[in-house]
Design a protein around this motif. Structure first.
Motif, mmCIF file in Angstrom:
data_model
loop_
_atom_site.group_PDB
_atom_site.id
_atom_site.type_symbol
_atom_site.label_atom_id
_atom_site.label_comp_id
_atom_site.label_asym_id
_atom_site.label_seq_id
_atom_site.Cartn_x
_atom_site.Cartn_y
_atom_site.Cartn_z
ATOM 1 N N ALA A 8 0.844 -1.274 -0.020
ATOM 2 C CA ALA A 8 0.028 -0.061 0.001
ATOM 3 C C ALA A 8 0.886 1.379 0.005
ATOM 4 N N ALA A 9 1.958 1.383 0.769
ATOM 5 C CA ALA A 9 2.788 2.368 0.820
ATOM 6 C C ALA A 9 3.383 2.549 -0.410
ATOM 7 N N ALA A 13 3.358 5.822 -3.063
ATOM 8 C CA ALA A 13 4.468 6.425 -3.490
ATOM 9 C C ALA A 13 4.518 6.747 -4.969
ATOM 10 N N GLN A 14 4.001 5.730 -5.751
ATOM 11 C CA GLN A 14 3.947 5.462 -7.028
ATOM 12 C C GLN A 14 2.793 6.753 -7.440
ATOM 13 N N LEU A 15 1.521 6.884 -6.779
ATOM 14 C CA LEU A 15 0.705 7.790 -6.964
ATOM 15 C C LEU A 15 1.037 9.302 -6.734
ATOM 16 N N GLY A 20 3.134 14.393 -8.806
ATOM 17 C CA GLY A 20 4.041 15.330 -9.056
ATOM 18 C C GLY A 20 4.669 15.637 -10.181
ATOM 19 N N ALA A 21 4.837 14.522 -11.013
ATOM 20 C CA ALA A 21 5.217 14.781 -12.386
ATOM 21 C C ALA A 21 4.273 15.595 -13.241
ATOM 22 N N ALA A 68 10.965 22.098 -15.132
ATOM 23 C CA ALA A 68 10.126 21.047 -15.052
ATOM 24 C C ALA A 68 10.831 19.849 -15.447
ATOM 25 N N LEU A 69 11.781 19.479 -16.028
ATOM 26 C CA LEU A 69 12.496 18.208 -16.142
ATOM 27 C C LEU A 69 13.128 17.816 -15.188
ATOM 28 N N PHE A 70 13.699 18.580 -14.281
ATOM 29 C CA PHE A 70 14.431 18.455 -13.042
ATOM 30 C C PHE A 70 13.305 17.720 -12.217
ATOM 31 N N ALA A 71 12.181 18.383 -12.094
ATOM 32 C CA ALA A 71 10.944 17.910 -11.146
ATOM 33 C C ALA A 71 10.552 16.468 -11.497
ATOM 34 N N ILE A 72 10.366 16.336 -12.936
ATOM 35 C CA ILE A 72 9.953 14.860 -13.243
ATOM 36 C C ILE A 72 11.112 13.807 -13.232
ATOM 37 N N ALA A 73 12.211 14.300 -13.314
ATOM 38 C CA ALA A 73 13.500 13.239 -12.915
ATOM 39 C C ALA A 73 13.476 12.879 -11.531
ATOM 40 N N ALA A 74 13.226 13.883 -10.721
ATOM 41 C CA ALA A 74 13.288 13.574 -9.365
ATOM 42 C C ALA A 74 11.965 12.722 -8.855
ATOM 43 N N CYS A 75 10.817 13.031 -9.411
ATOM 44 C CA CYS A 75 9.636 12.031 -9.306
ATOM 45 C C CYS A 75 9.962 10.621 -9.564
ATOM 46 N N ALA A 76 10.684 10.556 -10.942
ATOM 47 C CA ALA A 76 11.213 9.204 -10.980
ATOM 48 C C ALA A 76 12.145 8.491 -10.329
ATOM 49 N N PHE A 77 12.927 9.237 -9.838
ATOM 50 C CA PHE A 77 14.100 8.718 -8.794
ATOM 51 C C PHE A 77 13.388 8.226 -7.571
ATOM 52 N N ILE A 78 12.133 8.799 -7.068
ATOM 53 C CA ILE A 78 11.679 8.446 -5.998
ATOM 54 C C ILE A 78 11.200 7.155 -5.913
ATOM 55 N N ILE A 79 10.662 6.555 -6.929
ATOM 56 C CA ILE A 79 10.045 5.358 -7.244
ATOM 57 C C ILE A 79 11.253 4.435 -7.456
#
Length: 79
Positions: A8-9, A13-15, A20-21, A68-79
């Motif tokens: 569930a966590a 996190a993916q959601l 965020g992206a 925006a690209l940095f924010a999307i990359a940061a969201c991808a790295f969280i996963i």
């Protein structure tokens, strides 16, 4: 019970990363649209300054897109 809590966590996190992206992309689109619209208004008022306005518009759009690209990359790295 522990495995279901972890799953569930991970799903949350993916959601969160997806949201965020998406928000980063929407924000960049709105920002670039505003930059372009204001630049066209400025060029319509002062056509002789179109070169300087276009240069600044392109540079600012690149900075917004980079954020925006940095924010999307940061969201991808969280996963």
């Amino acid at each position: 019970m522990m495995i279901s809590t972890l799953l569930a966590a991970e799903g949350l996190a993916q959601l969160g990363c997806g949201l965020g992206a998406g928000i980063a992309t929407i924000g960049a689109g709105l920002g670039i649209g505003k930059i372009g619209g204001q630049a066209m208004d400025a060029i319509a008022r002062q056509p002789e300054a179109s070169g300087k306005i276009m240069t600044n518009m392109i540079l600012t759009s690149a900075f917004v897109e980079g954020c925006a690209l940095f924010a999307i990359a940061a969201c991808a790295f969280i996963i």
